[in-house]
Design an enzyme around this catalytic site. Structure first.
Site, PDB file in Angstrom:
ATOM      1  N   TYR A  65       0.807  -1.047  -0.038  1.00 54.87           N
ATOM      2  CA  TYR A  65       0.060  -0.066   0.077  1.00 54.87           C
ATOM      3  C   TYR A  65       0.942   1.241   0.080  1.00 54.87           C
ATOM      4  O   TYR A  65       2.036   1.222  -0.759  1.00 54.87           O
ATOM      5  CB  TYR A  65      -0.917  -0.074   1.247  1.00 54.87           C
ATOM      6  CG  TYR A  65      -2.199   0.914   0.778  1.00 54.87           C
ATOM      7  CD1 TYR A  65      -3.202   0.599  -0.227  1.00 54.87           C
ATOM      8  CD2 TYR A  65      -2.588   2.051   1.647  1.00 54.87           C
ATOM      9  CE1 TYR A  65      -3.991   1.384  -0.573  1.00 54.87           C
ATOM     10  CE2 TYR A  65      -3.397   2.887   1.366  1.00 54.87           C
ATOM     11  CZ  TYR A  65      -4.183   2.630   0.165  1.00 54.87           C
ATOM     12  OH  TYR A  65      -5.340   3.421  -0.023  1.00 54.87           O
ATOM     13  N   ARG A  70      -9.084  10.819  -8.090  1.00 56.65           N
ATOM     14  CA  ARG A  70      -8.108  11.524  -7.251  1.00 56.65           C
ATOM     15  C   ARG A  70      -7.390  10.336  -6.426  1.00 56.65           C
ATOM     16  O   ARG A  70      -7.698  10.174  -5.252  1.00 56.65           O
ATOM     17  CB  ARG A  70      -8.986  12.384  -6.191  1.00 56.65           C
ATOM     18  CG  ARG A  70      -8.275  13.099  -5.397  1.00 56.65           C
ATOM     19  CD  ARG A  70      -8.767  13.497  -4.064  1.00 56.65           C
ATOM     20  NE  ARG A  70      -8.965  12.356  -3.002  1.00 56.65           N
ATOM     21  CZ  ARG A  70      -7.972  11.971  -2.298  1.00 56.65           C
ATOM     22  NH1 ARG A  70      -6.904  12.589  -2.279  1.00 56.65           N
ATOM     23  NH2 ARG A  70      -8.227  10.875  -1.609  1.00 56.65           N
ATOM     24  N   LYS A 117      -6.403  -1.882  -0.913  1.00 52.56           N
ATOM     25  CA  LYS A 117      -7.009  -1.397   0.513  1.00 52.56           C
ATOM     26  C   LYS A 117      -7.789  -2.894   0.767  1.00 52.56           C
ATOM     27  O   LYS A 117      -7.752  -3.284   1.899  1.00 52.56           O
ATOM     28  CB  LYS A 117      -8.442  -0.461   0.161  1.00 52.56           C
ATOM     29  CG  LYS A 117      -7.762   0.829   0.301  1.00 52.56           C
ATOM     30  CD  LYS A 117      -7.834   1.116   1.776  1.00 52.56           C
ATOM     31  CE  LYS A 117      -7.239   2.647   1.951  1.00 52.56           C
ATOM     32  NZ  LYS A 117      -8.014   3.475   1.893  1.00 52.56           N
ATOM     33  N   GLU A 132     -13.835   4.988  -2.762  1.00 47.22           N
ATOM     34  CA  GLU A 132     -12.216   5.306  -2.451  1.00 47.22           C
ATOM     35  C   GLU A 132     -11.638   6.047  -3.469  1.00 47.22           C
ATOM     36  O   GLU A 132     -11.868   5.813  -4.756  1.00 47.22           O
ATOM     37  CB  GLU A 132     -11.462   3.976  -2.436  1.00 47.22           C
ATOM     38  CG  GLU A 132     -10.045   3.882  -2.078  1.00 47.22           C
ATOM     39  CD  GLU A 132      -9.971   4.190  -0.636  1.00 47.22           C
ATOM     40  OE1 GLU A 132      -8.874   4.960  -0.504  1.00 47.22           O
ATOM     41  OE2 GLU A 132     -10.508   3.945   0.166  1.00 47.22           O
ATOM     42  N   ASP A 133     -10.942   7.142  -3.110  1.00 48.97           N
ATOM     43  CA  ASP A 133     -10.275   8.180  -4.026  1.00 48.97           C
ATOM     44  C   ASP A 133     -11.133   8.514  -5.043  1.00 48.97           C
ATOM     45  O   ASP A 133     -10.603   8.818  -6.290  1.00 48.97           O
ATOM     46  CB  ASP A 133      -8.988   7.504  -4.441  1.00 48.97           C
ATOM     47  CG  ASP A 133      -8.016   7.465  -3.656  1.00 48.97           C
ATOM     48  OD1 ASP A 133      -7.983   8.030  -2.487  1.00 48.97           O
ATOM     49  OD2 ASP A 133      -6.963   6.799  -3.901  1.00 48.97           O
ATOM     50  N   ASP A 142     -11.559   7.932   2.433  1.00 44.60           N
ATOM     51  CA  ASP A 142     -10.964   9.322   2.578  1.00 44.60           C
ATOM     52  C   ASP A 142     -11.553  10.254   3.313  1.00 44.60           C
ATOM     53  O   ASP A 142     -10.909  11.198   3.855  1.00 44.60           O
ATOM     54  CB  ASP A 142     -10.857   9.824   0.835  1.00 44.60           C
ATOM     55  CG  ASP A 142     -10.386   8.826  -0.043  1.00 44.60           C
ATOM     56  OD1 ASP A 142      -9.148   8.150   0.117  1.00 44.60           O
ATOM     57  OD2 ASP A 142     -11.175   8.505  -0.886  1.00 44.60           O
ATOM     58  N   ASN A 185      -0.429  11.923   1.520  1.00 42.75           N
ATOM     59  CA  ASN A 185       0.042  10.788   0.808  1.00 42.75           C
ATOM     60  C   ASN A 185       0.452  11.068  -0.833  1.00 42.75           C
ATOM     61  O   ASN A 185      -0.218  11.716  -1.404  1.00 42.75           O
ATOM     62  CB  ASN A 185      -0.617   9.550   0.910  1.00 42.75           C
ATOM     63  CG  ASN A 185      -0.595   8.740   2.197  1.00 42.75           C
ATOM     64  OD1 ASN A 185       0.565   8.632   2.928  1.00 42.75           O
ATOM     65  ND2 ASN A 185      -1.595   8.629   2.827  1.00 42.75           N
TER      66      ASN A 185
END
Length: 562
Positions: A101, A154, A172, A243-244, A267, A415
């Protein structure tokens, strides 16, 4: 569920069995299994234990010189023998977490099409918008209980990666299993391929996604709605983790679906939960409460605002008013402090603006207060970075904060590592070892004036696996803000620094299983209390969590007919 002593009846044999990652044992197939499953001659003569296999795999892993090659190697094991993959990762969790990850997964997403070896999960393109049910039926895993889905817009702090974003759901879900004990047979990574606006991806002849500008507006919303409805038809009890997604979509999607299905946005909510848990631990270590803090954010996107709202909720639970709590939280973005009357703010940002009466006596040379202005005038005790812009926690910013706060709490959370607002080494030096530091990506301990400072990784992997375990163990129908709050409190109770006064702010990754089980229990208890799961005793709940927790050991196989 954890019936490892009972045989598993399976219909596959020969090369088909060796090609099924969830069932393949490689050289660990017994003599009897090799005979009855037509494996004789397909494997070397030696019959090995999983520990012997793990030892060989680890030696091979160590032979690779860079992190990307190590990532590719581990992904190859995952795609050929999942039980071996998870035993290897669990045996070396601290070493391999940054490889499977963050931060390595960021580079893996950028290079997804170049390092692609084998399909995993589902790629649902806009071109197939009328066939989503058919695509879900094609999934390799059919008893799906947790889905991680992204549209790749993103990815970490790297922006639009198109289908390259698939690396995030894969990573994940690997952590759901390695840290939270969710069986890999129950997981499904999905990327919604709605195109990409990344010119590098569109121009790359190796890019494997739909070569089209991103679908937006009603077409995009309708596509996501069709996807959610199809998931509900196929797996109505599945937990869906968003996610993202880009800021413009992340919060609206969460608001649209959080009361309709069992879902959360990691997020926004997962980052908030782990940050609040870390702050609670830091406050306890400093002998104060969260409601006493003045908190400044650099980055006012969906993640930053989600954390801010969670902090405010915790402050209110400690006894202060909502208005007072909001007056103690300062959101700074590229235009400066969010204030009343600022144009073009999104709805979730409007709720976090500072009122003019709170800043009327501030001194500044500019009409829009900068981060340094906020440090000087608000005198915050907590500084959190979620900007994705490296180096913005400058020496001037940190030392201005330290003037007014003996033990500043500084969390540069962006990150991957290349995007961090300041390195722990700089923060420790600039505060002469007084700052309490946690980061989003892993950093080595810092040595300063003869002392060693362990750096906690304020990573969502401390939170979301436990949330998933708690939700799935009791078949909860929703993930609520109150459940997430309980996950934060449970994490804080595991802090070595808060408990003993020494050590890291967060527990070591080697303790992640016990942390996840503790969080799962707290989350499940709150779900039961709120009526989102059937009521059971505490003892029965502990038993459910333990029985649900999957372990990477080989089962005995017996053959059955198709």
């Amino acid at each position: 569920m954890n019936n490892n002593k009972r045989p598993l009846y399976i219909p596959y044999a020969g090369p088909a069995l060796l090609s099924t990652p969830l069932l393949n044992k490689g050289s660990a197939f017994s003599t009897t299994e090799r005979k009855y499953f037509n494996l004789e001659g397909l494997l070397p003569e030696a019959i090995e234990s999983i520990e012997e296999q793990t030892g060989r795999a680890y030696k091979q892993y160590q032979s690779f010189e860079n992190d990307m090659d190590k990532h590719i190697y581990l992904r190859n094991i995952q795609d050929t023998n999942e039980t071996l993959f998870y035993r290897l990762v669990q045996n070396h969790i601290s070493e391999m977490m940054p490889i499977i990850y963050t931060p390595t997964v960021g580079a893996a997403c950028e290079n997804f099409s170049n390092i692609y070896r084998r399909g995993r999960g589902l790629f649902i393109s806009y071109e197939n918008k009328n066939r989503i049910d058919d695509l879900l039926n094609n999934a390799a895993n059919q008893n799906v209980k947790v889905i991680v889905v992204t549209d790749g817009e993103r990815i970490l702090g790297l922006g639009d990666q198109g289908i390259g974003g698939m690396g995030i759901p894969i990573g994940k879900l690997a952590l759901y299993t390695a840290c939270g004990g969710i069986s890999p047979a129950h997981t499904l990574p999905i990327v919604l391929d709605v195109g990409t606006n990344n010119p590098q991806r569109l121009a790359d002849p190796m890019y494997m996604g739909w070569r089209h500008p991103r679908v937006t507006g009603d077409e995009y919303a309708d596509f996501v709605e069709d996807f959610i409805q199809a998931v509900q038809r196929r797996w109505p009890e599945a937990l869906v983790q968003f996610e993202d997604f880009a800021q413009k979509n992340a919060m609206p999607l969460l608001e649209r679906y959080k009361n309709r299905i069992c879902c959360f946005n990691d997020d926004i909510q997962g980052t908030a939960a782990v940050t609040v848990g870390s702050l609670l631990a830091a406050c306890k270590a400093a002998g104060s409460s969260l409601s006493e803090q003045r908190v400044t954010f650099l980055g006012a996107g969906s993640a930053g605002c989600g954390i801010a709202e969670a902090i405010i909720a915790q402050m209110v639970s400690e006894g202060i008013s909502d208005a007072q709590a909001r007056s103690q939280v300062y959101m700074v973005d590229r235009w400066g402090l969010l204030q009343e009357g600022m144009p073009n703010l999104l709805d979730f940002q409007q709720r976090l603006v500072q009122k003019a009466e709170n800043t009327k006596d501030w001194i500044s040379e500019e009409p829009n207060f900068s981060l340094v202005d906020v440090m000087r005038n608000a005198k915050p005790t907590v500084l959190i970075g979620v900007s994705g812009a490296p180096g913005l926690f400058s020496k001037e910013v940190i030392q201005e904060m330290h003037k007014h706060c003996e033990r500043p709490i500084v969390f540069p959370l962006s990150n991957p590592t290349s995007r961090v607002e300041a390195t722990p080494n700089d923060i420790i030096r600039w505060t002469n070892g007084q700052a309490l530091v946690a980061t989003g990506s892993p950093f080595d301990p810092v040595s300063h004036n003869g002392q060693t400072y362990p750096i906690a990784q304020c990573n969502n992997s401390f939170i979301f696996p436990g949330i998933g375990l708690g939700v799935l163990a009791i078949k909860a129908t929703r993930v609520t803000d109150e459940m997430l709050m309980e996950s934060s409190r449970a994490l804080a109770e595991c802090s070595p620094l808060a408990i003993n006064g020494t050590g890291a702010l967060l527990p070591p990754l080697e303790e992640i299983h016990s942390v996840s089980k503790r969080i799962a229990f707290a989350v499940a208890k709150k779900a039961i209390e709120q009526g989102h799961a059937l009521e059971i005793t505490d003892e029965a709940l502990h038993q459910k969590i333990e029985s649900y927790f999957w372990k990477p050991v080989y089962r005995r196989y017996k053959r059955t007919a198709f």
